[in-house]
Structure formats: structure tokens, C-alpha cells
Write a protein that holds these residues in place. Structure first.
Motif, PDB file in Angstrom:
ATOM      1  N   MET A  82       0.830  -1.208   0.000  1.00 10.92           N
ATOM      2  CA  MET A  82       0.000   0.000   0.000  1.00 10.92           C
ATOM      3  C   MET A  82       0.869   1.263   0.000  1.00 10.92           C
ATOM      4  O   MET A  82       1.922   1.312   0.625  1.00 10.92           O
ATOM      5  CB  MET A  82      -0.884   0.045   1.241  1.00 10.92           C
ATOM      6  N   SER A  83       0.371   2.286  -0.672  1.00  8.57           N
ATOM      7  CA  SER A  83       0.971   3.611  -0.539  1.00  8.57           C
ATOM      8  C   SER A  83       0.351   4.294   0.679  1.00  8.57           C
ATOM      9  O   SER A  83      -0.706   3.869   1.167  1.00  8.57           O
ATOM     10  CB  SER A  83       0.697   4.450  -1.791  1.00  8.57           C
ATOM     11  N   PRO A  84       0.971   5.359   1.195  1.00  8.47           N
ATOM     12  CA  PRO A  84       0.364   6.075   2.321  1.00  8.47           C
ATOM     13  C   PRO A  84      -1.039   6.579   2.008  1.00  8.47           C
ATOM     14  O   PRO A  84      -1.921   6.556   2.859  1.00  8.47           O
ATOM     15  CB  PRO A  84       1.334   7.229   2.585  1.00  8.47           C
ATOM     16  N   VAL A  85      -1.243   7.039   0.784  1.00 12.17           N
ATOM     17  CA  VAL A  85      -2.563   7.539   0.385  1.00 12.17           C
ATOM     18  C   VAL A  85      -3.597   6.417   0.421  1.00 12.17           C
ATOM     19  O   VAL A  85      -4.711   6.592   0.934  1.00 12.17           O
ATOM     20  CB  VAL A  85      -2.500   8.178  -1.016  1.00 12.17           C
ATOM     21  N   GLN A  86      -3.246   5.254  -0.114  1.00 16.15           N
ATOM     22  CA  GLN A  86      -4.182   4.123  -0.100  1.00 16.15           C
ATOM     23  C   GLN A  86      -4.539   3.732   1.330  1.00 16.15           C
ATOM     24  O   GLN A  86      -5.701   3.447   1.634  1.00 16.15           O
ATOM     25  CB  GLN A  86      -3.561   2.930  -0.844  1.00 16.15           C
ATOM     26  N   PHE A  87      -3.545   3.729   2.206  1.00 12.81           N
ATOM     27  CA  PHE A  87      -3.812   3.370   3.599  1.00 12.81           C
ATOM     28  C   PHE A  87      -4.730   4.398   4.265  1.00 12.81           C
ATOM     29  O   PHE A  87      -5.704   4.043   4.933  1.00 12.81           O
ATOM     30  CB  PHE A  87      -2.489   3.277   4.363  1.00 12.81           C
ATOM     31  N   CYS A  88      -4.425   5.672   4.055  1.00  9.30           N
ATOM     32  CA  CYS A  88      -5.184   6.725   4.733  1.00  9.30           C
ATOM     33  C   CYS A  88      -6.572   6.932   4.159  1.00  9.30           C
ATOM     34  O   CYS A  88      -7.426   7.544   4.811  1.00  9.30           O
ATOM     35  CB  CYS A  88      -4.393   8.032   4.716  1.00  9.30           C
ATOM     36  N   LYS A  89      -6.818   6.421   2.960  1.00 12.78           N
ATOM     37  CA  LYS A  89      -8.171   6.478   2.414  1.00 12.78           C
ATOM     38  C   LYS A  89      -9.133   5.643   3.256  1.00 12.78           C
ATOM     39  O   LYS A  89     -10.345   5.871   3.223  1.00 12.78           O
ATOM     40  CB  LYS A  89      -8.191   5.993   0.965  1.00 12.78           C
ATOM     41  N   GLY A  90      -8.599   4.685   4.012  1.00  9.91           N
ATOM     42  CA  GLY A  90      -9.430   3.869   4.877  1.00  9.91           C
ATOM     43  C   GLY A  90      -9.684   4.487   6.236  1.00  9.91           C
ATOM     44  O   GLY A  90     -10.402   3.923   7.046  1.00  9.91           O
ATOM     45  N   LEU A  91      -9.083   5.662   6.487  1.00  7.60           N
ATOM     46  CA  LEU A  91      -9.257   6.345   7.766  1.00  7.60           C
ATOM     47  C   LEU A  91     -10.255   7.479   7.594  1.00  7.60           C
ATOM     48  O   LEU A  91     -10.010   8.409   6.813  1.00  7.60           O
ATOM     49  CB  LEU A  91      -7.917   6.891   8.272  1.00  7.60           C
ATOM     50  N   ASN A  92     -11.338   7.414   8.286  1.00  2.38           N
ATOM     51  CA  ASN A  92     -12.410   8.384   8.137  1.00  2.38           C
ATOM     52  C   ASN A  92     -11.931   9.816   8.363  1.00  2.38           C
ATOM     53  O   ASN A  92     -11.400  10.141   9.418  1.00  2.38           O
ATOM     54  CB  ASN A  92     -13.523   8.064   9.147  1.00  2.38           C
ATOM     55  N   GLY A  93     -12.122  10.660   7.343  1.00  2.00           N
ATOM     56  CA  GLY A  93     -11.871  12.092   7.498  1.00  2.00           C
ATOM     57  C   GLY A  93     -10.515  12.586   7.080  1.00  2.00           C
ATOM     58  O   GLY A  93     -10.297  13.802   7.014  1.00  2.00           O
ATOM     59  N   VAL A  94      -9.553  11.708   6.786  1.00  2.46           N
ATOM     60  CA  VAL A  94      -8.206  12.167   6.425  1.00  2.46           C
ATOM     61  C   VAL A  94      -8.224  12.831   5.054  1.00  2.46           C
ATOM     62  O   VAL A  94      -8.788  12.304   4.098  1.00  2.46           O
ATOM     63  CB  VAL A  94      -7.199  11.004   6.436  1.00  2.46           C
ATOM     64  N   ASN A  95      -7.597  13.976   4.962  1.00  2.00           N
ATOM     65  CA  ASN A  95      -7.471  14.693   3.694  1.00  2.00           C
ATOM     66  C   ASN A  95      -6.219  14.179   2.979  1.00  2.00           C
ATOM     67  O   ASN A  95      -5.107  14.656   3.228  1.00  2.00           O
ATOM     68  CB  ASN A  95      -7.368  16.198   3.948  1.00  2.00           C
ATOM     69  N   VAL A  96      -6.396  13.199   2.116  1.00  2.00           N
ATOM     70  CA  VAL A  96      -5.245  12.563   1.475  1.00  2.00           C
ATOM     71  C   VAL A  96      -4.556  13.504   0.483  1.00  2.00           C
ATOM     72  O   VAL A  96      -3.406  13.280   0.116  1.00  2.00           O
ATOM     73  CB  VAL A  96      -5.654  11.242   0.780  1.00  2.00           C
ATOM     74  N   MET A  97      -5.252  14.574   0.042  1.00  2.00           N
ATOM     75  CA  MET A  97      -4.636  15.529  -0.874  1.00  2.00           C
ATOM     76  C   MET A  97      -3.518  16.317  -0.173  1.00  2.00           C
ATOM     77  O   MET A  97      -2.602  16.804  -0.822  1.00  2.00           O
ATOM     78  CB  MET A  97      -5.692  16.507  -1.401  1.00  2.00           C
TER      79      MET A  97
END
Length: 263
Positions: free
Chosen positions: A156-171
């Protein structure tokens, strides 16, 4: 001022305890060694709240040395957040043997005395309170481990991982990781993230592939990939509210979409 040392043996490990202002403080290196961690200085206990850790002078066979120590609360915090199987038996050993032994004398080097009924009741109450605290800490740790098992997949990339965390602004995640020394931008005209030396092979790695654009020179593209230790770090920061969050975030720290509630 140097502190008197009291020595306790946990299995094959020696754990030193010193008294500071009448309170027991545990030598952090001894706790770390007993758990099977490689001691890397105060970095090993950096996650323990500052008010529960300190440095004091301790008499050793090679002379007086300044040593990192943990208060009783800091010791329990350190053990409760360990993923080592021996951590729970060690918590029981401290609560059942070490602290009662210390309290029975009233102070280090004191003369043993019979405890009053009130003191015995107080000790029992403290032990029960500590048991409840440890139970809650272990349940919290188990929930975090389960969350990571559901969230993190190798590659996983950090963005892919954080997409599973509610509310994180991956941008904004890339710039956040840049501020933490994980990323650097190798492009002068845009954004092309690379893994910085600080995080490489510690929290992250990189996948690379050759790209052959039509009519242009081929180049190597790099994709930052999260390691498990990096996923744990990100998840901890998420639960502390330190990751960049969306303005529309509902305030819920969760990874299960079915549990999310819209404010």
C-alpha cells in the motif's frame, strides 16, 4: 543526588528500582531489556508522557550514571503498549510482587513493618484500580491491532492506507509527510514525491518502474510504499488527531464506513 537502588529479578532479567521523593521509579533500560527490546536510548521511551519519565543518578558497579527512569504510571504505560508476549506477565509481576514489596517497608532501606488493615485495604484498592487501567489499555491495544489488520495490506501507498481512515485529507498527506521528513519533492516544476533517507527502510520503501512515454525519453517512476511500522505510526497520529483532516470530517475516528455518523 544519587538514588538508592533496589533490585528485582524478573525471570532472567534484573530490574532496578530507585526512589525519587518517596516514589518508585523504574530504570527504563532494564524494562526494555526484560521485554526483549534493543535499548536505543531515550528514543525507546519517547512515547511515554513526559511527566512519567525522567533522568536520575544511579549507583552502578562502574560508578554513578545518569539513567532514564519511568514512574509507576510510566512503567505501566510502557508495558501496556508493548506488543511483546512477556509484557502482560511482567505487568502482573510488578503489581503482584515488586510494588507490594516496596510498599511493605514504607521506603527503600526501611525496616519491614506490619501493615495496618487500612493500608492493606488501600493496597488492594490500588491493585484493583491498576488492573482496570491495564485491562482498558490492553483492550485499546487489541482494538488498534485489529484495525491495522483490517486496514493495512503489503504494498500500500500512504494515500491508499489513509483512504481507509475516516476524514483524512489525502490531498494534503504528501505535504504532511514532507514536514515530518518522510518525503522530499524531486521535481522543480511539479510534485513528484520520493522517500527521504530518514523514513527509508524504517517506515517506507519505494517501488520503481521504467516508463517509456511516446516520443520522449524513458524515465524511472518511483512509488512510495508504506511498511507496517509506517502504518502503525500513521494510525497512531490519526487517533491523536494529528493528520490533515477534511473540513467536512464528522469527528469520528473510525475505519469502518458502516459506523460513520454524519454530523
Amino acid at each position: 543526588m544519587t538514588q538508592e537502588v533496589q533490585l528485582f529479578n524478573f525471570e532472567k532479567a534484573a530490574v532496578r528500582v530507585v526512589t525519587v521523593d518517596g516514589e518508585p521509579w523504574f530504570v527504563a533500560k532494564d524494562l526494555s531489556d526484560a521485554l526483549g527490546y534493543a535499548w536505543n536510548g531515550t528514543a525507546r521511551i519517547s512515547h511515554v508522557p513526559a511527566e512519567w519519565r525522567g533522568v536520575t543518578s544511579v549507583v552502578t558497579p562502574s560508578g554513578v550514571q545518569d539513567m532514564a527512569v519511568l514512574s509507576e504510571q510510566g512503567m505501566y504505560f510502557f508495558l501496556a503498549r508493548s506488543d511483546k508476549p512477556v509484557a502482560l506477565p511482567m505487568q502482573k509481576w510488578v503489581a503482584g510482587e515488586v510494588l507490594p514489596s516496596i510498599r511493605k517497608t514504607g521506603s527503600y532501606g526501611g525496616t519491614p513493618r506490619e501493615l495496618s488493615r487500612l493500608e492493606l485495604l488501600q493496597m488492594a484498592l490500588e491493585a484493583e484500580q491498576q488492573r482496570v487501567v491495564l485491562l482498558a489499555a490492553n483492550q485499546e491495544q487489541a482494538a488498534k491491532i485489529e484495525a491495522l489488520q483490517n486496514l493495512f495490506k503489503e504494498g500500500m501507498s500512504p494515500v491508499q492506507f489513509c483512504k481507509g481512515l475516516n476524514g483524512v485529507n489525502v490531498m494534503r498527506l504528501g505535504h504532511y509527510l514532507e514536514s515530518k521528513g518522510w518525503f522530499y519533492n524531486e521535481s522543480k516544476s511539479g510534485t513528484r514525491w520520493r522517500v527521504a533517507s530518514y523514513a527509508r527502510d524504517r517506515y517506507m520503501t519505494e517501488h520503481q518502474q521504467q516508463v517509456f512515454p511516446h516520443g520522449q525519453e524513458p524515465f524511472t517512476a518511483y512509488t512510495p510504499i508504506l511498511l507496517r511500522k509506517g502504518a502503525i505510526w500513521l494510525h497512531e497520529r490519526y487517533l491523536k488527531g494529528e493528520l490533515p483532516m477534511k473540513a467536512s470530517w464528522d469527528g469520528q475516528f473510525t475505519h469502518d464506513k458502516t459506523e460513520r455518523r454524519v454530523a
